[in-house]
Structures are given as structure tokens and as C-alpha cells.
Scaffold this motif. Structure first.
Motif: not given
Ligand code: MG
Ligand code: C2E
Ligand code: MG
Length: 410
Positions: A320-323, A377-379
Motif C-alpha cells: 500500500l503506497d503513500d500510506f 519509509a519513503e523519501g
Molecule cells: Mg509513494
């Protein structure tokens, strides 16, 4: 509507201009949902609504000499207003409600009439009626996209934006047909072992005329067009063709993530297509993760659950992206159906300096842990963020600190 049509309106404003009027404001009013009203109550009823709206607008014309109203046919009305200002009109629109008129009360219509308004200035924005209508329609498009504002004034930038979008759309169609996209791969790194555990495939597109176009710009254009499924297939097939080489480079344990638009995901026979394609190309489903975002209508959750269940039973992981970015995240968590949660960058940006954000991150990690989901953890861009992250249970990172997306193959 008993109102002038476009031709008469044109003559009337020409007269006003000849008689010395050098400035005015124009408004375009678009009634929302007339098609639905026609479908529910019949065309006659729809016509009546147009007539009544015409009457209400006409009341204003009769009272004031410096206002002209016309019907543009369909669900659109146009108004010419002299001796006013943008500010006065904005205030009037906030206070004005078509439904407040006794002719159009929701009780009488069985329906609350909704509408949008766009506006421009004569002669600054446009000097003839054709140009006025064209530019009012451009601003109306912007009004349609936004859900909050009732009135949108035309701005020159809107025209450039719509032109650029139209051009990009045409080029995108060709790019999809010729599979003219490149794939950049960004590493997902385990911060404890410092090993690369996965790669996310990110679409890249450049054009001689525009240079590199960001996915933030072209993905929404694709999403709003019928290119979405062919584009999805094009990227998927390209990544699959890269997988044997990626496994050679990074090891057989590596997992490759592909972003899948929810619309492609819900496409009939999506699963069959994917499974057959993998079999035909001898790719192990265990090497694949599909990342989906939560921007799907909530009422599709049941269908999504079925598709995800089937994919996972075949060995494909689903992430699940951009949670946290959307509003339905927790709904998705009600039944455990994903393998991993990618915590949106916006939750990680300030963890080094904001205790509040750090607490929020910790809570997301707890939630994921207790549901048996991995977290990413994104970004992550700096060491300070990494230090804070090490205090949580989230140990996989995707961010510029470790690696930027890189095009590896032509
Ligand atoms: Mg994302
Ligand atoms: P996403 O799936 O959340 O991908 C992560 C985005 O964050 C990527 O942007 C990546 O380059 C960027 N990013 C990663 N680390 C950092 C960092 O440390 N700092 C900053 N500022 N950014 C970082 P990108 O490549 O521009 O893609 C944007 C979005 O476009 C993606 O977000 C994804 O939703 C969509 N997208 C990209 N490729 C595809 C595709 O093939 N299909 C679909 N459906 N969507 C795609
Ligand atoms: Mg992604």
C-alpha cells in the motif's frame, strides 16, 4: 428560457461597446447535474429548470440596466456586468444562491440545484464574444476540477496549462503505442544490514519539445484518459523484460516493485493477464511487488480485496503506497490484505525536528507491526531523519540518502 441566445447577446454587447462602455465583467454559469435531472425526471422537467433559472437571472437584468443575460444553450448561461468589480461579484456570488429564489427552492424542484461560475474581464482578457466564451470555458474547466470554489476567474496561465496538457496527451498516446518510456530503478535499503532488498520501478518520459516530463505531471493525464490500461501494460511488460538482468545485478532475493494504477488493477481479467504473462516469461511471482495507492473509491474495496487475495495466493506481494496521504488508509487496514505499507514522505519529512511527527510515525509503525505488515519509509533524504527512524521498527528505507532512481537499461 426567454433569454437572448448567443447571436443576440453578441449584438447587445456590441451595442453597449459602441455606446461607449469600455470595461465590463463576464460570467459563465454552468448548472451541475442537468443530465442526471433529465435522466431522473425527464427532459421536460430539465427544460423547466432551465426556464426557471432563466427567469431568476432575468429578474436581475430587468432591475438593472447594466447587466445583460443570455442562454448559451444546454446548461450554460452568460452574463455581462458593467460598473462592478471582481470583489463585488465574488461577495455577491458567496451570498447569492439560485435555490433561495422561490422559483427554484429545493422543495419545489425535489432537488438542490448546483452550479459553477467562471469569469473574466473585458477587454483585458478578451475582446470578442468567441474569445470570451472560449476563455470562460477554460476557467470553467478549472472550476470543474476544484470542488471548493464556486467562482473561478480566467488567468492566462490556465490557457497555457490546457494547451500543454492537450499536447502532452497527444504525445503520450504515441509514446504508449511505441512503448517510448524508460524505467528508473530506486533501491529499497535495509538500514540494519545496509543491503538492497528491493527496487522500485519508476516510469520516465522525455520529449524533444518538453525535455524530461515528471511522472507527477504525466501520470495524472494518463489516469484521466483511456490510456491507463495500455500504459500499465507497457510499463509492466518493460519491467518484466528487465527482471532477469536485475536479478543478475542484485541477487535472486531481490523484489521489484511496480506501481499499478487502481484503474488498471480493477480492469477485468487483470489477474489472468499478469499470471499468464509471468508464466510465459518464466518470471517467479515471488520477485514481484505491486504498489497500489489508496485513491480508489471506497466502494471498490471489496473487489480490490478479491484481486489482492488472488495475487497473493499466486506469490505476488502487494504494497500500500503513500500510506496516510489519502483519507481511507484505515479502511484498507480493516482486513489484513497487504504485505507492506509504504509510509508517505510527508510523515517522514519532519521527524528529526518535530516530536509530534515522530510520535505519529511511531504509531503507524506499531499499527503495522501489530497487523503483521512490513513498513518502508519513503523519501528519506538526510542522516538526521535516519537516526530518528532507527528508533522505530521501520528498517527499510527508500530515499535519496541511499539512492536516486537510476535508468539502468535502454
Ligand atoms: Mg509513494
Ligand atoms: P511513488 O510510487 O510514491 O514513488 C516515489 C516517488 O518519490 C518517486 O517520484 C521518487 O523518485 C520520489 N522519491 C524517492 N525518494 C525521494 C527522496 O528522498 N526525496 C524526494 N523528494 N523524492 C523522493 P517519481 O519517480 O517522480 O514518481 C512520482 C509518482 O508517480 C510515484 O510515486 C507514482 O505514484 C507515480 N508513478 C511513477 N511511475 C509510475 C508507473 O509506472 N505507473 C504508475 N501507475 N504510477 C507511476
Ligand atoms: Mg510507488
Amino acid at each position: 428560457t426567454h433569454l437572448p441566445n448567443r447571436h443576440l447577446f453578441d449584438k447587445l454587447i456590441q451595442n453597449r461597446i459602441s455606446s461607449g462602455v469600455s470595461e465590463s465583467l463576464l460570467l459563465l454559469i454552468n448548472l451541475k447535474g442537468l443530465k442526471v435531472i433529465n435522466a431522473l425526471h425527464g427532459i421536460e422537467f430539465g427544460d423547466q429548470i432551465l426556464t426557471l433559472t432563466g427567469c431568476v437571472l432575468k429578474l436581475y437584468t430587468d432591475e438593472k440596466q447594466d447587466i445583460l443575460v443570455a442562454s448559451l444553450g444546454g446548461d450554460e448561461f452568460i452574463i455581462w456586468i458593467e460598473n462592478s468589480t471582481k470583489l463585488k461579484i465574488e461577495t455577491a456570488i458567496v451570498n447569492f444562491d439560485l435555490n433561495n429564489n422561490e422559483l427554484l427552492t429545493p422543495d419545489r424542484l425535489g432537488h438542490r440545484l448546483q452550479y459553477r461560475v467562471s469569469g473574466l474581464q473585458f477587454p483585458n482578457d478578451a475582446t470578442n464574444l468567441d474569445e470570451m466564451i472560449r476563455k470562460l470555458s477554460i476557467a470553467m474547466n478549472v472550476a470543474r476540477e476544484g470542488h471548493l470554489t464556486k467562482l473561478v476567474w480566467f488567468q492566462a496561465g490556465m490557457e497555457l496549462k490546457i494547451e500543454r496538457e492537450q499536447k502532452l496527451k497527444n504525445y503520450l498516446e504515441k509514446a504508449v503505442n511505441h512503448s517510448n518510456f524508460k524505467i528508473a530503478y530506486q533501491e529499497k535499503v535495509d538500514i540494519t544490514s545496509k543491503e538492497t532488498v528491493g527496487l522500485e520501478a519508476l516510469a520516465r518520459w522525455s520529449l524533444p519539445e518538453f525535455g524530461e516530463v515528471s511522472p507527477e505531471e504525466f501520470i495524472p493525464i494518463i489516469t484521466n484518459s483511456d490510456l491507463i490500461v495500455p500504459f500499465g501494460k507497457c510499463i509492466f511488460e518493460k519491467v518484466i523484460s528487465h527482471i532477469p538482468r536485475l536479478l543478475d545485478l542484485y541477487g535472486k532475493q531481490i523484489k521489484i516493485s511496480i506501481n499499478i494504477s487502481p484503474i488498471f488493477f480493477l480492469y477485468p481479467n487483470f489477474n489472468e493477464y499478469i499470471i499468464h504473462y509471468l508464466m510465459d516469461h518464466k518470471i517467479d511471482p515471488k520477485n514481484l511487488i505491486f504498489e497500489i495507492t489508496e485513491d480508489v473509491f471506497l466502494d471498490e474495496i471489496e473487489t480490490i480485496q478479491k484481486i489482492v487475495f488472488e495475487l497473493r495466493s499466486k506469490g505476488i506481494s502487494v504494497s500500500l503506497d503513500d500510506f496516510g496521504k489519502g483519507y481511507s488508509s484505515l479502511h484498507y487496514m480493516q482486513k489484513r490484505q497487504f504485505d507492506e505499507l509504504k509510509i508517505d514522505k510527508s510523515f517522514l519529512d519532519d521527524i528529526a525536528c518535530s516530536d509530534r511527527n515522530f510520535l505519529l510515525l511511531e504509531s503507524i509503525c506499531h499499527l503495522a507491526d501489530s497487523l503483521g505488515l512490513k513498513t518502508i519509509a519513503e523519501g528519506i533524504e538526510n542522516e538526521e531523519q535516519l537516526l530518528r527512524l532507527k528508533q522505530t521498527t521501520c528498517h527499510v528505507v527508500q530515499g535519496y540518502l541511499y539512492s536516486k532512481p537510476q535508468i539502468l537499461f535502454d
